[in-house]
Design a protein around this motif. Structure first.
Motif, PDB file in Angstrom:
ATOM      1  N   THR A  50       0.093   2.981   4.724  1.00 11.56           N
ATOM      2  CA  THR A  50       1.074   3.731   4.067  1.00 11.56           C
ATOM      3  C   THR A  50       2.026   4.093   5.051  1.00 11.56           C
ATOM      4  O   THR A  50       1.987   4.401   6.242  1.00 11.56           O
ATOM      5  N   ILE A  51       3.162   4.446   4.315  1.00 11.80           N
ATOM      6  CA  ILE A  51       4.333   4.862   5.195  1.00 11.80           C
ATOM      7  C   ILE A  51       5.120   6.011   4.388  1.00 11.80           C
ATOM      8  O   ILE A  51       5.402   5.504   2.960  1.00 11.80           O
ATOM      9  N   ARG A  52       5.519   7.028   4.538  1.00 12.12           N
ATOM     10  CA  ARG A  52       6.301   7.917   3.623  1.00 12.12           C
ATOM     11  C   ARG A  52       7.725   7.484   3.732  1.00 12.12           C
ATOM     12  O   ARG A  52       8.248   6.840   4.374  1.00 12.12           O
ATOM     13  N   TRP A  53       8.329   8.201   2.611  1.00 10.55           N
ATOM     14  CA  TRP A  53       9.627   7.555   2.303  1.00 10.55           C
ATOM     15  C   TRP A  53      10.748   7.645   3.324  1.00 10.55           C
ATOM     16  O   TRP A  53      11.493   6.762   3.430  1.00 10.55           O
ATOM     17  N   SER A  54      10.412   8.475   4.301  1.00 12.66           N
ATOM     18  CA  SER A  54      11.474   8.673   5.459  1.00 12.66           C
ATOM     19  C   SER A  54      10.986   7.821   6.363  1.00 12.66           C
ATOM     20  O   SER A  54      11.822   7.613   7.644  1.00 12.66           O
ATOM     21  N   GLY A  55       9.895   7.259   6.335  1.00 13.59           N
ATOM     22  CA  GLY A  55       9.536   6.315   7.524  1.00 13.59           C
ATOM     23  C   GLY A  55       8.809   7.193   8.644  1.00 13.59           C
ATOM     24  O   GLY A  55       8.525   6.448   9.818  1.00 13.59           O
ATOM     25  N   THR A  56       8.757   8.603   8.682  1.00 17.92           N
ATOM     26  CA  THR A  56       8.527   9.279   9.906  1.00 17.92           C
ATOM     27  C   THR A  56       7.063   9.381  10.065  1.00 17.92           C
ATOM     28  O   THR A  56       6.359   9.788  10.862  1.00 17.92           O
ATOM     29  N   MET A  57       6.193   9.063   8.889  1.00 15.90           N
ATOM     30  CA  MET A  57       4.800   9.325   8.892  1.00 15.90           C
ATOM     31  C   MET A  57       4.118   7.937   8.398  1.00 15.90           C
ATOM     32  O   MET A  57       4.566   7.461   7.398  1.00 15.90           O
ATOM     33  N   THR A  58       3.041   7.600   9.090  1.00 15.24           N
ATOM     34  CA  THR A  58       2.331   6.242   8.849  1.00 15.24           C
ATOM     35  C   THR A  58       0.864   6.675   9.098  1.00 15.24           C
ATOM     36  O   THR A  58       0.318   7.671   9.581  1.00 15.24           O
ATOM     37  N   ASP A  59       0.219   5.823   8.228  1.00 13.37           N
ATOM     38  CA  ASP A  59      -1.524   5.904   8.169  1.00 13.37           C
ATOM     39  C   ASP A  59      -2.056   4.587   8.141  1.00 13.37           C
ATOM     40  O   ASP A  59      -1.469   3.582   7.265  1.00 13.37           O
ATOM     41  N   TYR A  60      -3.141   4.373   8.739  1.00  9.58           N
ATOM     42  CA  TYR A  60      -3.741   3.008   8.750  1.00  9.58           C
ATOM     43  C   TYR A  60      -5.429   3.280   8.464  1.00  9.58           C
ATOM     44  O   TYR A  60      -6.098   4.118   8.747  1.00  9.58           O
ATOM     45  N   ALA A  61      -5.823   1.963   7.727  1.00 13.72           N
ATOM     46  CA  ALA A  61      -7.166   2.051   7.651  1.00 13.72           C
ATOM     47  C   ALA A  61      -7.721   1.764   9.164  1.00 13.72           C
ATOM     48  O   ALA A  61      -7.091   1.367  10.127  1.00 13.72           O
ATOM     49  N   ASP A  62      -9.133   2.455   9.332  1.00 17.33           N
ATOM     50  CA  ASP A  62      -9.729   2.242  10.751  1.00 17.33           C
ATOM     51  C   ASP A  62      -9.863   0.692  11.121  1.00 17.33           C
ATOM     52  O   ASP A  62      -9.688   0.339  12.439  1.00 17.33           O
ATOM     53  N   SER A  63      -9.861  -0.162   9.939  1.00 16.81           N
ATOM     54  CA  SER A  63     -10.226  -1.559  10.388  1.00 16.81           C
ATOM     55  C   SER A  63      -9.004  -2.290  10.947  1.00 16.81           C
ATOM     56  O   SER A  63      -8.938  -3.359  11.508  1.00 16.81           O
ATOM     57  N   VAL A  64      -8.047  -1.625  10.884  1.00 13.17           N
ATOM     58  CA  VAL A  64      -6.575  -2.397  11.180  1.00 13.17           C
ATOM     59  C   VAL A  64      -5.906  -1.474  12.340  1.00 13.17           C
ATOM     60  O   VAL A  64      -4.871  -2.041  13.039  1.00 13.17           O
ATOM     61  N   LYS A  65      -6.397  -0.365  12.653  1.00  7.02           N
ATOM     62  CA  LYS A  65      -5.565   0.426  13.478  1.00  7.02           C
ATOM     63  C   LYS A  65      -5.558  -0.311  14.660  1.00  7.02           C
ATOM     64  O   LYS A  65      -6.386  -0.805  15.435  1.00  7.02           O
ATOM     65  N   GLY A  66      -4.173  -0.191  15.497  1.00  2.89           N
ATOM     66  CA  GLY A  66      -4.082  -0.775  16.797  1.00  2.89           C
ATOM     67  C   GLY A  66      -3.497  -2.311  16.719  1.00  2.89           C
ATOM     68  O   GLY A  66      -3.209  -3.009  17.707  1.00  2.89           O
ATOM     69  N   ARG A  67      -3.900  -2.852  15.469  1.00  9.07           N
ATOM     70  CA  ARG A  67      -3.555  -4.230  15.111  1.00  9.07           C
ATOM     71  C   ARG A  67      -2.306  -4.529  14.216  1.00  9.07           C
ATOM     72  O   ARG A  67      -1.518  -5.446  14.322  1.00  9.07           O
ATOM     73  N   PHE A  68      -2.274  -3.710  13.132  1.00  6.59           N
ATOM     74  CA  PHE A  68      -1.307  -3.737  11.942  1.00  6.59           C
ATOM     75  C   PHE A  68      -0.381  -2.569  12.347  1.00  6.59           C
ATOM     76  O   PHE A  68      -0.584  -1.416  12.952  1.00  6.59           O
ATOM     77  N   SER A  69       1.085  -2.922  11.931  1.00 10.19           N
ATOM     78  CA  SER A  69       2.062  -2.054  12.049  1.00 10.19           C
ATOM     79  C   SER A  69       2.863  -2.025  10.765  1.00 10.19           C
ATOM     80  O   SER A  69       3.244  -2.839  10.444  1.00 10.19           O
TER      81      SER A  69
END
Length: 119
Positions: A50-69
């Protein structure tokens, strides 16, 4: 209201990369937080990033952290999901979704794009 159209899915070998795009209609794209979700056959839909409206905050599922952006450009009404080091378990239909700022539920969904990772 916003309409979403995903593109960029396809077939890729394990270890490869894909970049998904989600184009949004309307002039209020910056009023929405955005997310990428996926659903594999026989499994429940899960949030990927997910990404906030401003683009300043993102969050990732543990299964994709470090691989997806996840990233977005509000001037282009577009959000992307860069997927690297893909694994067969990443195979799923990927959906783009929008959530109005301040709300908790993603109310607007695209039609989905298939991602298949072969071993």
């Amino acid at each position: 209201q916003v309409q979403l159209v995903e593109s960029g899915g396809g077939l890729v070998q394990a270890g490869g990369s894909l970049r998904l795009s989600c184009a949004a209609s309307g002039r209020t794209f910056s009023s929405y937080d955005m997310g990428w979700f996926r659903q594999a056959p026989g499994k429940e839909r899960e949030v990927v990033a997910t990404i906030r409206w401003s683009g300043t905050m993102t969050d990732y599922a543990d299964s994709v952290k470090g691989r997806f952006s996840i990233s977005r450009d509000n001037a282009k009404n577009t959000v992307w999901l860069q997927m690297n080091s893909l694994k067969p378990e990443d195979t799923a239909v990927y959906y783009c979704a929008a959530r109005k700022i301040g709300l908790r539920v993603f109310d607007y969904w695209g039609q989905g794009t298939q991602v298949t990772v072969s071993s």
